[in-house]
Scaffold this active site. Structure first.
Site: not given
Length: 258
Positions: A160, A252
């Site tokens: 990501h 996250c």
């Protein structure tokens, strides 16, 4: 700053979570739960009230709650994760954000978007083009955030965008320039004084802003933590080693909602 910290406990099947860019290592579910509790406690100690999304033991990646929603003001953009097996994670997150009074909208097919690919810095919203986020997903996010400057960023070898770069309280970006399209970051046009600071360790690129000069980082980046302390920041570190085995990081595991 204070507010809500949206989190979700890891389940017994967390060791089955997806890995893409690293080799799989054994994950200890019990240790992961202890580490998660310490992570949540650190957020609470910084003034963030934990709100737990309903557990989902049948969804190994569910504790990575950031990937299911992007919150901008009072708008919650429910994502459509790029990994199909992760899409069932979104339903319980939708219930949680609606319960908090947020207005919820959805990314729809054929768009895909993981929240870990979205980095908000001032009015800029950087979105990583990754194996989990496609151009249609980025276009839909831009349409849902018309007052923000949504900027796609190409990535190299990371899961990501926020695996490679995050932001410090003054707007300075911290990350690995080898993993990013630096031109897309357009550093000179950020709203606040900015640049790109290279961390001492890979996990040093992962910073959660707790408010003021306080930040949260992984214990696996002690040299970067020292660097940030020398820059005047108040750094809290937490051990998330079990989650790092699944390409997870401090960003996250929560969604902070001021």
């Amino acid at each position: 700053m204070s507010g809500i910290a949206l989190v979700r406990k890891p389940g017994s099947r967390i060791a089955e979570g997806l890995v893409t860019h690293i080799e799989r290592e054994p994950v200890d579910p019990e240790r992961a739960l202890v580490q998660h509790e310490a992570y949540v406690a650190a957020l609470a100690a910084a003034g963030w009230t934990p709100v737990h999304v309903e557990p989902a033991d049948d969804l190994p990646d569910a504790p990575f709650v950031e990937d299911a929603v992007v919150v901008c003001g009072r708008l919650a953009v429910l994502t459509r994760p790029g990994a199909p097996e992760r899409r069932p994670e979104v339903a319980a997150v939708e219930e949680a954000v609606r319960g908090l009074g947020l207005r919820a909208v959805r990314v729809t097919r054929p768009g895909t978007l993981d929240g870990g690919d979205v980095l908000q810095v001032g009015r800029a919203v950087y979105v990583g083009r990754s194996s989990r986020t496609n151009d249609e997903g980025i276009a839909q996010l831009a349409a849902l955030l018309p007052e923000r400057q949504v900027r796609p960023v190409d990535l190299d070898g990371v899961l990501h965008l926020k695996s490679a770069v995050t932001a410090l309280p003054d707007g300075t970006l911290i990350g690995d320039p080898a993993r990013l399209d630096l031109a897309a970051l357009d550093l000179a046009r950020l709203d606040r004084p900015a640049g790109l600071l290279e961390p001492e360790e890979e996990s040093g690129a992962h910073v959660v802003l707790l408010g003021g000069d306080r930040v949260l980082m992984a214990a696996s980046a002690p040299r970067t933590a020292d660097l940030l302390v020398r820059r005047g920041l108040d750094v809290t570190t937490v051990d998330i080693s079990e989650f790092e085995k699944l390409e997870g990081c401090v960003t996250c595991l929560s969604v902070l909602i001021p």
